[in-house]
Design an enzyme around this catalytic site. Structure first.
Site, PDB file in Angstrom:
ATOM      1  N   HIS A 312       4.853  -7.659 -13.990  1.00  0.00           N
ATOM      2  CA  HIS A 312       3.803  -7.810 -12.995  1.00  0.00           C
ATOM      3  C   HIS A 312       4.288  -7.397 -11.607  1.00  0.00           C
ATOM      4  CE1 HIS A 312       0.051  -9.589 -11.444  1.00  0.00           C
ATOM      5  NE2 HIS A 312       0.791  -9.954 -10.404  1.00  0.00           N
ATOM      6  N   HIS A 327       4.537  -4.157  -7.036  1.00  0.00           N
ATOM      7  CA  HIS A 327       5.072  -4.423  -5.702  1.00  0.00           C
ATOM      8  C   HIS A 327       6.414  -3.747  -5.416  1.00  0.00           C
ATOM      9  CE1 HIS A 327       1.860  -7.277  -5.380  1.00  0.00           C
ATOM     10  NE2 HIS A 327       2.337  -8.038  -6.355  1.00  0.00           N
ATOM     11  N   LYS A 366      -6.800  -1.019  -6.068  1.00  0.00           N
ATOM     12  CA  LYS A 366      -6.244  -2.271  -5.555  1.00  0.00           C
ATOM     13  C   LYS A 366      -6.576  -2.307  -4.074  1.00  0.00           C
ATOM     14  CE  LYS A 366      -2.679  -5.659  -5.725  1.00  0.00           C
ATOM     15  NZ  LYS A 366      -1.570  -6.215  -6.512  1.00  0.00           N
TER      16      LYS A 366
END
Length: 436
Positions: A312, A327, A366
């Site tokens: 993730h 990220h 996003k």
């Protein structure tokens, strides 16, 4: 044994002022390592490189003159003259001259943690038991439960109680970790083009060009980058499909953790967390096992074992029609090179090289994502882990430094997975990221 007064003077020599230059000629508040041997900004106290006239010309409070030495912590002053300023790197520039070390208290109060305090005759780190130089109150102050939580090591049957970690300790440790990031990209290794600003609610592409304009890919040949890159192709992009973790992929996970733990950042993180009984309580291998469980342990989001905290945060997922996680800046760079990532404008920017943006990945949107550009894998993993194990599932305040060496306060958000319990350890990491 070294005379205590001599010992502390040797220690504080690390923080001694530089006399070759001066803060005159309007240098107060400036930082330039190339032009000067000593500095005149607020961070010179932490780095121990203030010019000899810093307190006179720049900050009249940055002195031990007129203050009682070894009289506790003075929150109203920018630097300290107490027993522990050497350990916490906040001694006033004239501390060695103004305070002779005669009143040092040989206690672990405020000193539990990694590293050796060369200015003290006894120690409060996890190795003092091995070397026989623990302070008399080490067991009481550093090994006691302190109202913490109990953690159990899988397969070992042993347990230990965690020691509470203060906000100031997190700030200090995060700043130290950041200063150790020797594998980070240099100032000339990465350039990017922010182009136009945008908002989270926009749908247009406000940035027709790519985000990255140049990256020195030699940076990615450094060991921890290589080991991270080897893992990032191990996952199914869309949630809802069970991941088949092969023996080779498990080995790649192990190799990555070994690479991180072999760095100064990894060692320092381990020593600090171990001093708080938050590193698995079973040596460095126990800490590696803990990291493997909380980061790489598979759990169910949309299907059995279809995700992990690592996937993730350091790779990314597509949940339904939207991007979730994602990220890591190196993965961002490669996905943009491959044409899979479309940068659509920036929402925020702040030091050090943090950018909040809107983008798509495989055309899935996003509306807000944040990246720290140029950081090494080990500093990202270390700061996320520090925050997760000390402030799980919440905001965590840390200190980093900007391009001028000034401390900047930033925040990391971590989330715990609310489903399965991770074999007696803290719950699996659901997500971890910088607030940009």
């Amino acid at each position: 044994m070294m005379n205590l007064k001599v010992g502390i003077l040797l220690a504080v020599s690390l923080f001694a002022v530089c006399s070759a230059d001066s803060c005159s000629n309007n240098r107060c508040g400036t930082f330039d390592l190339n032009a000067y041997d000593c500095q005149c900004n607020g961070e010179c106290i932490y780095h121990g490189n203030c010019c000899s006239d810093y307190s006179t010309l720049c900050d009249p409070d940055a002195t031990c003159s007129g203050r009682t030495c070894y009289n506790g912590h003075d929150t109203g002053k920018p630097c300290q003259c107490n027993d522990y300023c050497v350990q916490y790197k906040d001694c006033c520039p004239d501390f060695p001259a103004a305070c002779d070390g005669s009143n040092v208290v040989e206690s672990c109060a405020g000193r539990c943690g990694p590293g050796t305090d060369t200015g003290a005759s006894c120690q409060c780190n996890s190795y003092c038991l091995k070397y026989g130089d623990c302070c008399s109150d080490y067991s009481e102050l550093c090994e006691s439960g302190g109202g913490g939580t109990s953690t159990t090591n899988p397969g070992s049957g042993t347990s230990c109680s965690s020691v509470s970690v203060s906000d100031s300790e997190i700030v200090a440790v995060s700043y130290n970790l950041w200063s150790m990031d020797v594998n980070a990209a240099g100032p000339n290794d990465v350039t990017y083009d922010l182009q136009s600003s945008t908002t989270t609610g926009a749908t247009n592409d406000a940035a027709p060009g790519p985000f990255f304009t140049y990256v020195n890919e030699a940076v990615f040949q450094r060991t921890t980058f290589q080991k991270l890159r080897a893992i990032q192709d191990n996952y199914i992009r869309k949630q809802g499909f069970t991941e088949d973790v092969t023996a080779q992929e498990e080995q790649e996970n192990s190799d990555f953790l070994d690479a991180v733990l072999s760095t100064e950042i990894g060692q320092y993180l381990y020593e600090f967390l171990d001093s708080k009984n938050l590193a698995g309580c079973n040596g460095i291998e126990g800490f590696k096992q803990l990291l493997n469980v909380i980061w790489f342990g598979m759990y169910d989001r949309s299907a059995p074992d279809d995700t992990s905290g690592f996937e993730h945060s350091f790779v990314g997922e597509i949940k339904g029609s939207k991007v979730s996680g994602f990220h890591n800046w190196m993965y961002f760079y490669y996905e943009e090179q491959y044409g899979n990532f479309n940068y659509q404008g920036y929402i925020s920017q702040q030091e050090p090289n943090m950018v909040g943006m809107r983008h798509t990945w495989y055309e899935a949107p996003k509306s807000m994502n944040g990246f720290t550009i140029g950081t090494s894998p080990e500093i990202e993993l270390a700061l996320y882990t520090l925050c997760y194990l000390t402030r799980p599932g919440s905001l965590c305040t840390i200190n980093l430094s900007d391009e001028f060496g000034e401390a900047v306060e930033r925040k990391i958000q971590t989330w715990t997975w609310g489903g399965e319990q991770a074999q007696g350890y803290p719950k699996y990491i659901a997500s971890a990221y910088f607030l940009t």
